[in-house]
Design an enzyme around this catalytic site. Structure first.
Site, PDB file in Angstrom:
ATOM      1  N   HIS A 299      -1.547   0.292  -9.953  1.00  0.00           N
ATOM      2  CA  HIS A 299      -2.155  -0.649  -8.998  1.00  0.00           C
ATOM      3  C   HIS A 299      -2.755  -1.857  -9.741  1.00  0.00           C
ATOM      4  O   HIS A 299      -3.963  -2.085  -9.711  1.00  0.00           O
ATOM      5  CB  HIS A 299      -3.217   0.067  -8.144  1.00  0.00           C
ATOM      6  CG  HIS A 299      -3.551  -0.681  -6.879  1.00  0.00           C
ATOM      7  ND1 HIS A 299      -3.898  -0.051  -5.712  1.00  0.00           N
ATOM      8  CD2 HIS A 299      -3.612  -2.015  -6.593  1.00  0.00           C
ATOM      9  CE1 HIS A 299      -4.156  -0.936  -4.767  1.00  0.00           C
ATOM     10  NE2 HIS A 299      -3.980  -2.142  -5.296  1.00  0.00           N
TER      11      HIS A 299
ATOM     12  N   GLU B 263      -4.296   7.502  -5.032  1.00  0.00           N
ATOM     13  CA  GLU B 263      -4.538   6.818  -6.314  1.00  0.00           C
ATOM     14  C   GLU B 263      -5.880   7.264  -6.880  1.00  0.00           C
ATOM     15  O   GLU B 263      -6.826   7.444  -6.100  1.00  0.00           O
ATOM     16  CB  GLU B 263      -4.532   5.302  -6.100  1.00  0.00           C
ATOM     17  CG  GLU B 263      -3.178   4.783  -5.628  1.00  0.00           C
ATOM     18  CD  GLU B 263      -3.163   3.269  -5.375  1.00  0.00           C
ATOM     19  OE1 GLU B 263      -4.203   2.607  -5.582  1.00  0.00           O
ATOM     20  OE2 GLU B 263      -2.112   2.761  -4.969  1.00  0.00           O
TER      21      GLU B 263
ATOM     22  N   ARG C 157       0.851  -1.189   0.000  1.00  0.00           N
ATOM     23  CA  ARG C 157       0.000   0.000   0.000  1.00  0.00           C
ATOM     24  C   ARG C 157       0.886   1.239   0.000  1.00  0.00           C
ATOM     25  O   ARG C 157       1.889   1.307   0.722  1.00  0.00           O
ATOM     26  CB  ARG C 157      -0.914   0.026   1.239  1.00  0.00           C
ATOM     27  CG  ARG C 157      -2.116  -0.895   1.167  1.00  0.00           C
ATOM     28  CD  ARG C 157      -3.145  -0.439   0.119  1.00  0.00           C
ATOM     29  NE  ARG C 157      -4.332  -1.283   0.080  1.00  0.00           N
ATOM     30  CZ  ARG C 157      -4.516  -2.315  -0.765  1.00  0.00           C
ATOM     31  NH1 ARG C 157      -3.579  -2.651  -1.636  1.00  0.00           N
ATOM     32  NH2 ARG C 157      -5.647  -3.008  -0.728  1.00  0.00           N
TER      33      ARG C 157
END
Ligand SMILES: NC(=O)c1ccc[n+]([C@@H]2O[C@H](COP(=O)([O-])OP(=O)(O)OC[C@H]3O[C@@H](n4cnc5c(N)ncnc54)[C@H](O)[C@@H]3O)[C@@H](O)[C@H]2O)c1
Ligand SMILES: O=C(O)[C@H](O)CO
Length: 327
Positions: free
Chosen positions: A289, A270, A241
């Site tokens: 991601h 993000e 993360r």
């Protein structure tokens, strides 16, 4: 719970998995990112939520008084107000296990891309700049035989360790609060992986890979002090993360030459904001991601999330319940 329940689906599901829910329950599909009003309208009657990538915080829970279960299409649970879920007795399910190998592949793609400068040199070819034999200024850094340090040695960390140790002959060091009993939990890594204190791991590792969940104990953990303890010229990879890393400290470590390169699948914010220096830094390989983003794995995650939800609504124990009491 009684028979037909109200399910609010807050992210797109494959049609066959949505149909499984619709066959047994009343289903509303409303993605809060594109139709917040519809999501808000469905919350008060929702007994179950299924989805991901949207914060289900205390304010959302406050408007969902009938809620009994949430099924997240993710293994990470940092989008959920865990203490509040526990206080309200709401069950949280997630998708551990089915994505381990795919996320480990993604992390290895970053390891290879950063060390062998894959994106930079591929762009050189595409842009017509390959006009003579490649000289030393474009050489890379070997991966095989180098030492890999893992922050986070859970399901995915161990899948990364297997690739490193068994495929690339890399000695693996890992840091967890307590050493793992490899003979019981990871027999394939016996003789290949060793526990280290955090500082010892940083000093020894050519590649430092973070595969940590985001929690109070890991937020901002990888900071200027940790980067300064890494081997000069190390490569840093983050597949866990973004907010476990102090991004300003990461940039400073890249700019000072302390780090050779960084490969990042995750970011504090993000999608990565356009103005972030990490987006265009010449020694950063950023990915959007995509750790688990393959057709097979995303399907398996959706199916497990639907299995979890249907089991919970049938009054059975779902396969993958997250223990909110431990949070
Ligand atoms: N990039 C992606 O697309 C992607 C995909 C899947 C998972 N993830 C992230 O990866 C995380 C890990 O997934 P997993 O299934 O391996 O989880 P896991 O629970 O099996 O492993 C987590 C590991 O982190 C360690 N850990 C936790 N807090 C720590 C701390 N303060 N200091 C040191 N170690 C600590 C645990 O001991 C354990 O080894 C997820 O929570 C998620 O946030 C990212
Ligand atoms: O936690 C996870 O499963 C991944 O990061 C996808 O959200």
């Amino acid at each position: 719970m009684s028979t037909r329940q109200n399910i609010l689906v807050f992210r797109e599901l494959p049609a066959d998995q949505l149909a499984r829910l619709q066959a047994a329950h009343s289903v509303t599909v409303a993605d809060p990112k594109t139709d917040r009003a519809a999501f808000d309208a469905a919350l008060p009657l929702a007994q179950a939520l299924i989805g991901s990538s949207f914060p289900i915080d205390a304010a959302v829970l406050e408007r969902a008084p009938a809620l009994k279960v949430i099924s997240s299409v993710s293994v990470g649970v940092d989008n959920y107000a865990l203490a509040e879920l526990h206080r309200r007795g709401i069950l949280l399910c997630h998708t551990p296990g089915v994505l381990d190998e795919t996320v480990a592949d993604t992390v290895f793609a970053l390891l290879m891309a950063t060390s062998r400068r894959v994106v930079e040199l591929s762009n050189l070819v595409r842009e017509g700049r390959w006009t003579r034999n490649i000289g030393e200024e474009f050489f890379g850094f070997d991966v095989h035989g180098k030492t890999l340090g893992l922050l986070g040695f859970g399901r995915i960390g161990q899948a990364i360790a297997r690739r490193a140790a068994l495929g690339f002959g890399m000695p693996v060091r890992y840091h967890t609060r307590r050493p793992v009993d490899l003979a019981v939990q990871a027999p394939a890594l016996l003789g290949h992986a060793e526990h280290r204190t955090l500082d010892a791991l940083l000093a020894e590792s050519d590649f430092v890979v973070a595969m940590l969940p985001l929690s109070d104990s890991t937020r901002g953990l990888i900071d200027a002090r940790l980067f300064s303890r890494m081997k000069p010229g190390a490569i840093f990879i983050n597949g866990g993360r973004g907010a476990t890393v102090d991004e300003a400290a990461l940039l400073a470590a890249l700019d000072s030459g302390q780090l050779r390169a960084a490969g990042l699948d995750v970011f504090a914010k993000e999608p990565l904001p356009g103005e972030s220096p990490l987006r265009t830094h010449p020694r950063v390989t950023p990915l959007p991601h995509i750790g688990s983003a393959t057709h097979e794995t995303r399907y398996a995650m959706n199916r497990l999330a639907v299995d979890n939800l249907l089991a919970a609504l049938a009054g059975q124990r779902p396969a993958a319940v997250y223990d909110t009491a431990a949070a």
